[in-house]
Design a protein around this motif. Structure first.
Motif, PDB file in Angstrom:
ATOM      1  N   SER A   1       0.791  -1.316  -0.064  1.00  0.00           N
ATOM      2  CA  SER A   1       0.267  -0.108   0.063  1.00  0.00           C
ATOM      3  C   SER A   1       1.198   1.056   0.009  1.00  0.00           C
ATOM      4  O   SER A   1      -0.008   2.263  -0.299  1.00  0.00           O
ATOM      5  CB  SER A   1      -1.145   0.295   1.036  1.00  0.00           C
ATOM      6  OG  SER A   1      -0.250  -0.418   2.064  1.00  0.00           O
ATOM      7  N   TRP A   2       2.212   1.208   0.266  1.00  0.00           N
ATOM      8  CA  TRP A   2       3.013   1.764   0.412  1.00  0.00           C
ATOM      9  C   TRP A   2       3.597   1.853  -0.955  1.00  0.00           C
ATOM     10  O   TRP A   2       4.706   3.458  -1.035  1.00  0.00           O
ATOM     11  CB  TRP A   2       4.168   2.069   1.240  1.00  0.00           C
ATOM     12  CG  TRP A   2       3.674   2.219   2.489  1.00  0.00           C
ATOM     13  CD1 TRP A   2       3.417   3.258   3.412  1.00  0.00           C
ATOM     14  CD2 TRP A   2       3.574   0.964   3.727  1.00  0.00           C
ATOM     15  NE1 TRP A   2       2.820   2.870   5.154  1.00  0.00           N
ATOM     16  CE2 TRP A   2       3.267   1.964   4.945  1.00  0.00           C
ATOM     17  CE3 TRP A   2       3.505   0.014   3.307  1.00  0.00           C
ATOM     18  CZ2 TRP A   2       2.703   0.679   6.068  1.00  0.00           C
ATOM     19  CZ3 TRP A   2       3.202  -1.391   4.709  1.00  0.00           C
ATOM     20  CH2 TRP A   2       2.579  -0.461   6.182  1.00  0.00           C
ATOM     21  N   GLY A   3       3.642   1.631  -2.331  1.00  0.00           N
ATOM     22  CA  GLY A   3       3.993   1.867  -3.162  1.00  0.00           C
ATOM     23  C   GLY A   3       4.468   0.472  -3.902  1.00  0.00           C
ATOM     24  O   GLY A   3       4.785  -0.472  -3.242  1.00  0.00           O
ATOM     25  N   THR A   4       5.732   0.945  -5.333  1.00  0.00           N
ATOM     26  CA  THR A   4       6.382  -0.278  -5.409  1.00  0.00           C
ATOM     27  C   THR A   4       7.276   0.062  -5.872  1.00  0.00           C
ATOM     28  O   THR A   4       8.379   1.252  -5.757  1.00  0.00           O
ATOM     29  CB  THR A   4       6.287  -0.471  -7.038  1.00  0.00           C
ATOM     30  OG1 THR A   4       4.777  -1.138  -7.053  1.00  0.00           O
ATOM     31  CG2 THR A   4       7.073  -1.365  -7.115  1.00  0.00           C
ATOM     32  N   THR A   5       8.771  -0.609  -4.629  1.00  0.00           N
ATOM     33  CA  THR A   5      10.149  -0.905  -4.465  1.00  0.00           C
ATOM     34  C   THR A   5      11.092  -2.027  -5.055  1.00  0.00           C
ATOM     35  O   THR A   5      10.196  -2.641  -4.694  1.00  0.00           O
ATOM     36  CB  THR A   5      10.094  -0.302  -3.120  1.00  0.00           C
ATOM     37  OG1 THR A   5       9.939   0.499  -3.134  1.00  0.00           O
ATOM     38  CG2 THR A   5      11.833  -0.700  -2.500  1.00  0.00           C
ATOM     39  N   SER A   6      11.725  -1.457  -6.142  1.00  0.00           N
ATOM     40  CA  SER A   6      12.590  -2.393  -6.249  1.00  0.00           C
ATOM     41  C   SER A   6      13.380  -2.576  -5.375  1.00  0.00           C
ATOM     42  O   SER A   6      14.328  -1.973  -4.447  1.00  0.00           O
ATOM     43  CB  SER A   6      13.134  -2.040  -7.438  1.00  0.00           C
ATOM     44  OG  SER A   6      14.515  -2.059  -7.880  1.00  0.00           O
TER      45      SER A   6
END
Length: 230
Positions: free
Chosen positions: A71-76
């Motif tokens: 829910s906080w976003g997409t992170t590599s």
């Protein structure tokens, strides 16, 4: 007939060679990537280390990439090429360990580490394979219970110390009063009878003087005053 048999023999030979070449070409041609995810769901608690386990196979050199979606976003997270390089994201620096089979280990997970983890295996010929792991992270409930238990034990210990202190104070006060009373009683015992006699004599003298004053008005008032004063 001999010419026909010769043509047939040559055709069979050419066919056999063609089949062998086709088989060799098929063996040299990339056969794709296979990826297995043995544990697609992982439950963890805060501060725990978790292993995101996968297993891939391919004929060429593969590139593995992990991403985290929540829910906080997409992170590599990390990307590496087998035997070549490893590129770990700054956010996960010192928290990720990579393995040759494509697995990664996350250290000291938190609530923000919950979510979906996507792994992509790309072969050098362009073939891809994808996998997904769902991670659930829970707070450690027993920490709150541990805090309450420690607080309760501390309050119980303080209460016990206060009770013991009050008991000692009460005991000391009781002993002090007992000793004081004993001393006062012991000091009055030798003079108790004499004092009673002396008080009896004084009372008798006072009664006599009062009687004389009532019967004889000529008695000096100053004498009576001195008597009462004594």
């Amino acid at each position: 007939m001999r010419a026909l048999q010769g043509c047939r023999g040559r055709g069979a030979f050419v066919g056999t060679v063609t089949l062998c070449l086709a088989a060799g070409w098929a063996l040299q041609t990339p056969g794709g990537v296979s990826l297995v995810v043995p544990q697609p769901n992982i439950n963890a608690t805060v501060a725990q280390n978790i292993l995101l386990s996968v297993e891939y196979s391919c004929r060429g050199i593969a590139t593995i990439e992990w991403k985290h979606v929540s829910s906080w976003g997409t992170t590599s997270i990390v990307e590496w090429k087998s035997g070549n390089y490893v590129n770990i994201s700054t956010v996960y620096k010192d928290r990720v360990t990579t393995f040759e089979n494509g697995s990664i280990q996350l250290l000291n997970v938190g609530m923000r580490d919950a979510g979906y983890y996507f792994v992509t295996v790309t072969e050098e010929y362009g073939t891809n394979a994808y996998g997904t792991i769902i991670v659930n992270v829970y707070e450690i409930i027993y920490e709150d219970l541990h805090f309450v238990a420690v607080l309760f034990a501390f309050l119980a210990a303080v209460s016990a110390i206060l009770i013991c202190f009050m008991w000692l104070c009460n005991k000391s006060l009781h002993l002090f009063q007992k000793k004081t009373t004993h001393k006062l009683t012991g000091s009055n015992i030798p003079d108790e009878k004499g004092g009673i006699k002396q008080y009896s004599v004084r009372i008798s003298s006072t009664v006599s003087l009062c009687t004389a004053f009532l019967t004889d008005n000529s008695l000096d008032v100053e004498v009576l005053t001195n008597v009462f004063t004594v």
